[in-house]
Write a protein that holds these residues in place. Sequence first.
Motif, short mmCIF file in Angstrom:
data_model
loop_
_atom_site.label_atom_id
_atom_site.label_comp_id
_atom_site.label_asym_id
_atom_site.label_seq_id
_atom_site.Cartn_x
_atom_site.Cartn_y
_atom_site.Cartn_z
N ASP A 1 0.78 -1.22 -0.05
CA ASP A 1 0.03 -0.08 0.04
C ASP A 1 0.77 1.29 0.02
N LEU A 2 2.08 1.18 -0.82
CA LEU A 2 2.74 2.25 -0.88
C LEU A 2 2.83 3.12 -2.00
N VAL A 3 2.73 2.40 -3.15
CA VAL A 3 3.11 3.14 -4.19
C VAL A 3 2.03 4.13 -4.83
N ASN A 4 0.56 3.79 -4.28
CA ASN A 4 -0.38 4.90 -4.12
C ASN A 4 -0.04 6.11 -3.76
N ASP A 5 0.95 6.23 -2.68
CA ASP A 5 1.31 7.30 -1.91
C ASP A 5 2.38 7.95 -2.44
N LEU A 6 3.35 7.42 -3.35
CA LEU A 6 4.65 7.90 -3.40
C LEU A 6 4.51 9.29 -4.70
N PRO A 7 5.39 10.26 -4.33
CA PRO A 7 5.47 11.36 -5.44
C PRO A 7 6.20 10.99 -6.48
N LEU B 1 -12.53 -7.00 -10.43
CA LEU B 1 -13.42 -6.28 -9.44
C LEU B 1 -12.71 -6.33 -8.06
N CYS B 2 -11.59 -6.89 -7.90
CA CYS B 2 -10.88 -7.11 -6.50
C CYS B 2 -10.26 -5.94 -6.20
N LEU B 3 -9.93 -5.52 -4.84
CA LEU B 3 -9.64 -4.21 -4.28
C LEU B 3 -8.24 -4.39 -4.53
N THR B 4 -7.32 -5.17 -4.31
CA THR B 4 -5.96 -4.97 -4.22
C THR B 4 -5.18 -5.76 -5.33
N ILE B 5 -4.27 -5.10 -5.99
CA ILE B 5 -3.54 -5.87 -6.90
C ILE B 5 -2.06 -6.14 -6.32
N PHE B 6 -1.61 -7.49 -6.62
CA PHE B 6 -0.39 -7.87 -6.16
C PHE B 6 0.67 -7.88 -7.29
#
Length: 463
Positions: free
Chosen positions: A105-111, A208-213
């Motif tokens: 859950d980090l790359v969504n938050d990186l500049p 439709l899943c929430l999280t991509i790994f």
Amino acid sequence: MGMPDRRSFHDERATFRPRELKRYYHRLLERYYRFLVPPGARTLEVGCGIGDLLGAIKPSHGVGIDFSAAMIEIARKRHPRLEFYVGSEIDPEKLGSFDFIILSDLVNDLPDVQELLEQLRRVAHPRTRLVLNFFNQVWRPLLGALEGVGLKAPTLLQNWLSFDDMKNLLHLGGWEMIRGETRILCPMNIPVVAPLFNRWLAPILPSLCLTIFQVARISHEEKREFTCSIVIPARNEAGNIEAAVRRTPEMGKGTEIIFIEGHSSDGTWEEIERVKSLFPTRRIVTVKQQSKGKGGAVREAFAVASGELLFILDADLTMPPEQLPKFYEVARSNRGEFVNGVRLVYPMEEQAMQFLNMIANKMFSMAFTWLIGQPVKDTLCGTKVLFRSDYDQIAKNRGYFGEFDPFGDFDLLFGASRLNLKIVDLPIRYQARSYGSTNINRWRHGALLLRMVWFAARRLRFL
């Protein structure tokens, strides 16, 4: 990664984090990461927060980095056996190298995602696996609504990355994606509904899943030389033994040929012994099989093999031995860690494969591509190549899948997938056999393959 407003925001959120991590979503994340990252590995987590995910994986040496000093202070108290650092720079002199690197859950938050990916190469070795997860764009409106009513932790403005966006960023950052899959249809602990959705429906409703790994390795080629062991299981193949030796080339730092004979009735063992004496300059090892089936033969032969790179070659020679150097080149150049022969690309000789067998092969290839998360076009081609060190790990973890594979192909494919190895399909020219008849029973073995698909689905997909 070090923008002041983000640091202040996460510092302020630190006191709430222990309570937030008790939510069902985070327990699911821990379960999936324990599947992807084995215990006892040297593991780095970037953006580790208070360290609970890193602790759940049980690394032999675990290091967490986060730019929030408040988060790291809590992490050190909660997980005293792990190491935690405040910062945003990846320093290889201080950190060393790692077997696994986690970005949860980090790359969504990186500049700048690409910048971090490039930095992470400095603490990786050729066999390092980067494991990351991020939110699916489809969930963006719902996550905003959940955050608004307090059912999701608040966040700052996010990157909304697609599967292909992240795959491309990995490529730009010097990484190669090995596998990708989606998980979690129901992030809330609703009795009956959550287990049904997350275990049984999520694998068949991936978009439709929430999280991509995604799992990736460093993208690079290298040219090294290895010793080779070519295992040739032989049952009623007397007419092919001499040709197998004559047509098998020497490769790398040296090549041994291991014939393992399995309860033949046509004099195959005697022919193997004759051919061994006929070629005194070739390193030929002969073994009488004690177990049953090709899978048992391969395991027995691998147990006595001395090579760093292990090959399987069917004694019917429908895969021409002259093509073995192509497999060697893929492995030694690091283009693949598990090289799988494919018969279904180039035209075949007449009678090389019956029509119904070809249809079945194509169906099983689709099933196994879905199971493994990597493209596998032909599961039943007898020629496969892998490193001895990887095979030892597959054998060590064999209990996870069981030992009922009589062919040996699926034991290796499932094991390679479990280790997150880079599987590469290598098209070959498949030929009709010139001696003997096949040992495969279409209907009996087909039914067994269906059982194996279902069994593997429960171990790899329906978690």
